[in-house]
Design a protein around this motif. Structure first.
Motif, PDB file in Angstrom:
ATOM      1  N   ALA A  28       0.830  -1.206   0.000  1.00  0.00           N
ATOM      2  CA  ALA A  28       0.000   0.000   0.000  1.00  0.00           C
ATOM      3  C   ALA A  28       0.865   1.257   0.000  1.00  0.00           C
ATOM      4  O   ALA A  28       0.539   2.247  -0.668  1.00  0.00           O
ATOM      5  CB  ALA A  28      -0.929   0.001   1.205  1.00  0.00           C
ATOM      6  N   ASP A  29       1.974   1.203   0.725  1.00  0.00           N
ATOM      7  CA  ASP A  29       2.873   2.357   0.814  1.00  0.00           C
ATOM      8  C   ASP A  29       3.698   2.561  -0.448  1.00  0.00           C
ATOM      9  O   ASP A  29       4.208   3.657  -0.685  1.00  0.00           O
ATOM     10  CB  ASP A  29       3.825   2.206   2.006  1.00  0.00           C
ATOM     11  CG  ASP A  29       3.111   2.322   3.353  1.00  0.00           C
ATOM     12  OD1 ASP A  29       1.966   2.838   3.390  1.00  0.00           O
ATOM     13  OD2 ASP A  29       3.697   1.880   4.349  1.00  0.00           O
ATOM     14  N   ARG A  30       3.853   1.505  -1.237  1.00  0.00           N
ATOM     15  CA  ARG A  30       4.666   1.574  -2.466  1.00  0.00           C
ATOM     16  C   ARG A  30       3.837   1.082  -3.650  1.00  0.00           C
ATOM     17  O   ARG A  30       4.112   0.028  -4.218  1.00  0.00           O
ATOM     18  CB  ARG A  30       5.910   0.704  -2.301  1.00  0.00           C
ATOM     19  CG  ARG A  30       6.815   1.132  -1.158  1.00  0.00           C
ATOM     20  CD  ARG A  30       8.018   0.204  -0.995  1.00  0.00           C
ATOM     21  NE  ARG A  30       8.719   0.008  -2.257  1.00  0.00           N
ATOM     22  CZ  ARG A  30       9.243  -1.151  -2.652  1.00  0.00           C
ATOM     23  NH1 ARG A  30       9.146  -2.225  -1.899  1.00  0.00           N
ATOM     24  NH2 ARG A  30       9.874  -1.258  -3.799  1.00  0.00           N
ATOM     25  N   PRO A  31       2.800   1.819  -4.044  1.00  0.00           N
ATOM     26  CA  PRO A  31       1.868   1.336  -5.067  1.00  0.00           C
ATOM     27  C   PRO A  31       2.499   1.108  -6.437  1.00  0.00           C
ATOM     28  O   PRO A  31       1.969   0.349  -7.232  1.00  0.00           O
ATOM     29  CB  PRO A  31       0.795   2.417  -5.127  1.00  0.00           C
ATOM     30  CG  PRO A  31       1.441   3.642  -4.587  1.00  0.00           C
ATOM     31  CD  PRO A  31       2.447   3.159  -3.570  1.00  0.00           C
ATOM     32  N   GLU A  32       3.634   1.741  -6.727  1.00  0.00           N
ATOM     33  CA  GLU A  32       4.275   1.575  -8.034  1.00  0.00           C
ATOM     34  C   GLU A  32       5.373   0.516  -8.029  1.00  0.00           C
ATOM     35  O   GLU A  32       5.990   0.268  -9.068  1.00  0.00           O
ATOM     36  CB  GLU A  32       4.822   2.912  -8.531  1.00  0.00           C
ATOM     37  CG  GLU A  32       3.744   3.960  -8.764  1.00  0.00           C
ATOM     38  CD  GLU A  32       2.636   3.473  -9.695  1.00  0.00           C
ATOM     39  OE1 GLU A  32       2.939   2.870 -10.742  1.00  0.00           O
ATOM     40  OE2 GLU A  32       1.454   3.673  -9.366  1.00  0.00           O
ATOM     41  N   ALA A  33       5.630  -0.104  -6.880  1.00  0.00           N
ATOM     42  CA  ALA A  33       6.631  -1.172  -6.826  1.00  0.00           C
ATOM     43  C   ALA A  33       6.140  -2.354  -7.662  1.00  0.00           C
ATOM     44  O   ALA A  33       4.967  -2.711  -7.624  1.00  0.00           O
ATOM     45  CB  ALA A  33       6.873  -1.611  -5.389  1.00  0.00           C
ATOM     46  N   THR A  34       7.041  -2.945  -8.419  1.00  0.00           N
ATOM     47  CA  THR A  34       6.654  -4.044  -9.297  1.00  0.00           C
ATOM     48  C   THR A  34       6.640  -5.373  -8.541  1.00  0.00           C
ATOM     49  O   THR A  34       7.255  -5.512  -7.471  1.00  0.00           O
ATOM     50  CB  THR A  34       7.638  -4.161 -10.472  1.00  0.00           C
ATOM     51  OG1 THR A  34       8.928  -4.520  -9.961  1.00  0.00           O
ATOM     52  CG2 THR A  34       7.722  -2.865 -11.267  1.00  0.00           C
ATOM     53  N   GLY A  44       4.747 -17.180 -10.791  1.00  0.00           N
ATOM     54  CA  GLY A  44       4.066 -16.963  -9.522  1.00  0.00           C
ATOM     55  C   GLY A  44       2.762 -16.213  -9.717  1.00  0.00           C
ATOM     56  O   GLY A  44       1.733 -16.543  -9.113  1.00  0.00           O
ATOM     57  N   LEU A  45       2.787 -15.207 -10.581  1.00  0.00           N
ATOM     58  CA  LEU A  45       1.574 -14.438 -10.850  1.00  0.00           C
ATOM     59  C   LEU A  45       0.547 -15.305 -11.567  1.00  0.00           C
ATOM     60  O   LEU A  45      -0.645 -15.241 -11.267  1.00  0.00           O
ATOM     61  CB  LEU A  45       1.899 -13.192 -11.669  1.00  0.00           C
ATOM     62  CG  LEU A  45       0.742 -12.224 -11.895  1.00  0.00           C
ATOM     63  CD1 LEU A  45       0.106 -11.772 -10.581  1.00  0.00           C
ATOM     64  CD2 LEU A  45       1.218 -11.016 -12.689  1.00  0.00           C
ATOM     65  N   LEU A  46       1.008 -16.145 -12.469  1.00  0.00           N
ATOM     66  CA  LEU A  46       0.103 -17.063 -13.147  1.00  0.00           C
ATOM     67  C   LEU A  46      -0.549 -18.014 -12.142  1.00  0.00           C
ATOM     68  O   LEU A  46      -1.731 -18.335 -12.253  1.00  0.00           O
ATOM     69  CB  LEU A  46       0.866 -17.855 -14.208  1.00  0.00           C
ATOM     70  CG  LEU A  46       0.042 -18.744 -15.121  1.00  0.00           C
ATOM     71  CD1 LEU A  46      -0.990 -17.945 -15.893  1.00  0.00           C
ATOM     72  CD2 LEU A  46       0.963 -19.480 -16.082  1.00  0.00           C
ATOM     73  N   THR A  69       2.421  -4.447 -11.424  1.00  0.00           N
ATOM     74  CA  THR A  69       2.425  -4.057 -10.018  1.00  0.00           C
ATOM     75  C   THR A  69       1.202  -4.642  -9.307  1.00  0.00           C
ATOM     76  O   THR A  69       0.180  -4.916  -9.951  1.00  0.00           O
ATOM     77  CB  THR A  69       2.384  -2.522  -9.849  1.00  0.00           C
ATOM     78  OG1 THR A  69       1.108  -2.031 -10.269  1.00  0.00           O
ATOM     79  CG2 THR A  69       3.499  -1.834 -10.633  1.00  0.00           C
ATOM     80  N   PRO A  70       1.289  -4.798  -7.996  1.00  0.00           N
ATOM     81  CA  PRO A  70       0.108  -5.243  -7.250  1.00  0.00           C
ATOM     82  C   PRO A  70      -1.089  -4.316  -7.471  1.00  0.00           C
ATOM     83  O   PRO A  70      -2.216  -4.779  -7.631  1.00  0.00           O
ATOM     84  CB  PRO A  70       0.579  -5.222  -5.790  1.00  0.00           C
ATOM     85  CG  PRO A  70       2.047  -5.486  -5.884  1.00  0.00           C
ATOM     86  CD  PRO A  70       2.472  -4.733  -7.125  1.00  0.00           C
ATOM     87  N   LEU A  76      -7.145  -4.122 -12.207  1.00  0.00           N
ATOM     88  CA  LEU A  76      -7.631  -4.908 -13.328  1.00  0.00           C
ATOM     89  C   LEU A  76      -8.629  -5.970 -12.870  1.00  0.00           C
ATOM     90  O   LEU A  76      -9.721  -6.106 -13.435  1.00  0.00           O
ATOM     91  CB  LEU A  76      -6.457  -5.569 -14.046  1.00  0.00           C
ATOM     92  CG  LEU A  76      -6.804  -6.355 -15.300  1.00  0.00           C
ATOM     93  CD1 LEU A  76      -7.331  -5.433 -16.392  1.00  0.00           C
ATOM     94  CD2 LEU A  76      -5.588  -7.107 -15.792  1.00  0.00           C
ATOM     95  N   VAL A  77      -8.271  -6.694 -11.834  1.00  0.00           N
ATOM     96  CA  VAL A  77      -9.139  -7.760 -11.339  1.00  0.00           C
ATOM     97  C   VAL A  77     -10.435  -7.186 -10.773  1.00  0.00           C
ATOM     98  O   VAL A  77     -11.528  -7.673 -11.082  1.00  0.00           O
ATOM     99  CB  VAL A  77      -8.405  -8.617 -10.282  1.00  0.00           C
ATOM    100  CG1 VAL A  77      -9.364  -9.549  -9.567  1.00  0.00           C
ATOM    101  CG2 VAL A  77      -7.281  -9.402 -10.953  1.00  0.00           C
ATOM    102  N   ASN A  78     -10.331  -6.135  -9.986  1.00  0.00           N
ATOM    103  CA  ASN A  78     -11.519  -5.599  -9.323  1.00  0.00           C
ATOM    104  C   ASN A  78     -12.452  -4.836 -10.256  1.00  0.00           C
ATOM    105  O   ASN A  78     -13.640  -4.729  -9.966  1.00  0.00           O
ATOM    106  CB  ASN A  78     -11.119  -4.731  -8.136  1.00  0.00           C
ATOM    107  CG  ASN A  78     -10.591  -5.561  -6.983  1.00  0.00           C
ATOM    108  OD1 ASN A  78     -10.970  -6.717  -6.809  1.00  0.00           O
ATOM    109  ND2 ASN A  78      -9.698  -4.992  -6.206  1.00  0.00           N
TER     110      ASN A  78
END
Length: 91
Positions: A28-34, A44-46, A69-70, A76-78
């Motif tokens: 949450a504090d680093r929204p642009e972190a990949t 892992g993402l798959l 990024t998270p 995208l998901v939401n």
């Protein structure tokens, strides 16, 4: 899927799918972190995408597994996981 995916749930999925312990507050504090910065690779993402699809019986958007990024993944998901835009599997 009617519930919104949260950073807490994403962190749990990252742990179960890839063995990574990530603090949701850090995401949450680093929204642009990949995802790569957290150590999560494309496989892992798959795995996370597959887990969510199995859990909710719905196909996620095709771009979900390519999110960088998270925050991008959650957005995208939401925004694409209501009954009008998600295809039901096995129906």
């Amino acid at each position: 899927m009617t519930a919104r995916l949260t950073l807490d749930e994403l962190a749990t999925l990252m742990k179960s799918a890839a063995g990574l312990t990530v603090d949701p507050k850090e995401m949450a504090d680093r929204p642009e972190a990949t995802f790569a910065e957290y150590g999560l690779d494309s496989l892992g993402l798959l795995g996370i995408v597959g887990e969510l699809e199995n859990r909710y019986g719905r196909t996620l958007p095709p771009d979900a597994e390519r999110a960088r990024t998270p925050r991008d993944f959650l957005d995208l998901v939401n925004t694409n996981t209501n009954t009008d835009t998600v295809t039901t599997t096995g129906a």
